[in-house]
Design an enzyme around this catalytic site. Structure first.
Site, PDB file in Angstrom:
ATOM      1  CG  MET A  78      54.354   0.353  17.963  1.00 18.29           C
ATOM      2  SD  MET A  78      55.885   0.868  17.132  1.00 18.29           S
ATOM      3  CE  MET A  78      56.774  -0.698  17.061  1.00 18.29           C
ATOM      4  CG  ASP A  79      47.970  -5.170  17.107  1.00 21.07           C
ATOM      5  OD1 ASP A  79      48.445  -5.682  16.071  1.00 21.07           O
ATOM      6  OD2 ASP A  79      47.108  -5.736  17.808  1.00 21.07           O
ATOM      7  N   GLY A  80      48.272  -3.294  14.317  1.00 20.72           N
ATOM      8  CA  GLY A  80      47.310  -2.894  13.296  1.00 20.72           C
ATOM      9  C   GLY A  80      47.883  -2.443  11.972  1.00 20.72           C
ATOM     10  NE  ARG A 249      47.572  -5.349  21.278  1.00 25.38           N
ATOM     11  CZ  ARG A 249      47.966  -6.598  21.274  1.00 25.38           C
ATOM     12  NH1 ARG A 249      48.354  -7.166  22.403  1.00 25.38           N
ATOM     13  NH2 ARG A 249      47.986  -7.298  20.158  1.00 25.38           N
ATOM     14  CB  THR A 250      47.391   0.978  18.258  1.00 22.49           C
ATOM     15  OG1 THR A 250      48.367   0.073  17.713  1.00 22.49           O
ATOM     16  CG2 THR A 250      48.098   2.196  18.823  1.00 22.49           C
TER      17      THR A 250
END
Length: 303
Positions: A78-80, A249-250
Site C-alpha cells: 500500500m504505497d503512496g 503495488r500502488t
C-alpha cells in the site's frame, strides 16, 4: 451474499461528504490532481476514511471476471499515502487517514468476490528509519483502527493474523494484536494478514534458523530439508494459502521492497500508478482482469 450483507451493514455510515475526484485508472496515464477542495481539512479526512458501501442486497461478481480464475491470495504493498497528501497540500497524517478508506473497501471487495486471503504490507522493518513523529502516527493509527474495527471484523467472519516482529511495537499495540488474533482465530470468511515490522529477508532467515535448530536437536536430518519444509517455517504458515497468486503495488513503484520474498516466487505482479488512497473498486477490478488474462505456466510450456 451473506458476507456482503453483513459486512455492508457493519461498515455503513450515515455521514456523507462530497466525493473526491479520482485519477484515471489507466496504468500509462499520469495521475491528475483534483481541484483544490473547499471543505475544511477535517471533513476531507473524514470523507477519505469512509467507504461508500453499496447497500445492494446481492453482490454479483463483475462480468469481466471468471469465478474459477479468481486468485486465492492477494498481497498488497500500500504505497503512496504521503504523496497523495502532499500533492493536495494536506498534512501527511491525512494521507494515512485516507488510506484507511482504501483498506476497508478492499477488504469488502475481497470478501464479496470470494478471495480467501488478503495480505497487507502495513509497516516494513525499514520504516523505523522514518521520522519518529511519523512512526508514532502510524502506530497510533494502527492501534485505533484495530480498536474500532475488531468487533466488526469478528462479526463479519474475518480472521486477523499479524506477521512480522511485534516485539518492537508499543506494549498497548502488542496486547491489542494478541486480542485481535485470538478473537478472530476461528473465523473463516476472509483471512486478513497484516505485515507489521516485517522483513522478507528476515522471514527466510528465521525459518532457516528454526530448521537448523531442528537438525541440531536430531529432530530432522539435513537431507529432510526441502522447499516445503522452509515454507512451513515462514511466518505466512498462519494461512492455508501462504503464497500469493497476485501482488499489487500502488503509486507507480516497481519493486518488492523486501516483502514476502520467498512467497512471491510465482506470483503475478501488478503495478498501479494510483496512490493507495485512490485505489478502489475500478483499480482492483483492473488488477484482477489483468491477472485472469495471464498464463501461469510455472516453468511449463505455454499454449
Amino acid at each position: 451474499m451473506a458476507f456482503s450483507l453483513q459486512f455492508q451493514q457493519l461498515f455503513h455510515s450515515p455521514t456523507t461528504f462530497p466525493s473526491q475526484p479520482k485519477p484515471p485508472t489507466t496504468l500509462l496515464t499520469p495521475l491528475k490532481l483534483p481541484p483544490t477542495p473547499s471543505l475544511p481539512l477535517l471533513a476531507i479526512a473524514q470523507n477519505a476514511s469512509l467507504g461508500n458501501i453499496d447497500s445492494t442486497e446481492k453482490v454479483v461478481l463483475p462480468l469481466q471476471l471468471k469465478r474459477e480464475m479468481m486468485p486465492k491470495h492477494v498481497a498488497v504493498i500500500m504505497d503512496g499515502n504521503r504523496r497523495w497528501a502532499k500533492m493536495r497540500g494536506f498534512p501527511v497524517a491525512l494521507g494515512y487517514e485516507a488510506g484507511i478508506r482504501a483498506v476497508r473497501k478492499l477488504i469488502e471487495l475481497c470478501g464479496n468476490w470470494g478471495i480467501g486471503v488478503l495480505t497487507l504490507f502495513a509497516f516494513s522493518s525499514d520504516n523505523w528509519l522514518r521520522p519518529k513523529v511519523e512512526v508514532d502516527l502510524l502506530m497510533g493509527l494502527f492501534e485505533r483502527v484495530l480498536k474500532d474495527e475488531l468487533e466488526k471484523f469478528a462479526r463479519a467472519g474475518i480472521r486477523i493474523s499479524i506477521i512480522g516482529d511485534t516485539s518492537m511495537l508499543p506494549k498497548s499495540l502488542q496486547e491489542l494484536i494478541d486480542k485481535a488474533v485470538k478473537t478472530t482465530k476461528e473465523n473463516s470468511q476472509l483471512h486478513v494478514v497484516v505485515a507489521v515490522n516485517y522483513s522478507g529477508q528476515y522471514d527466510v532467515v528465521q525459518a532457516c534458523q528454526t530448521i537448523a535448530q531442528k537438525v541440531k536437536d536430531g529432530i530432522i536430518e539435513p537431507e529432510d530439508i526441502s522447499s516445503f519444509l522452509v515454507e512451513q517455517e515462514l511466518q505466512t504458515n498462519c494461512t492455508d494459502f501462504p503464497c500469493p497468486d497476485l501482488l499489487i503495488r500502488t503509486s507507480g513503484e516497481l519493486r518488492l521492497s523486501n516483502f514476502l520474498l520467498w512467497q512471491l516466487a510465482y506470483a503475478e505482479l501488478f503495478f498501479s500508478h494510483s496512490h493507495w488512497p485512490d485505489f478502489g473498486e475500478a483499480e482492483f477490478l483492473e488488477a484482477l482482469c489483468s491477472f485472469q488474462q495471464r498464463q501461469r505456466r510455472y516453468g511449463r510450456q505455454g499454449s
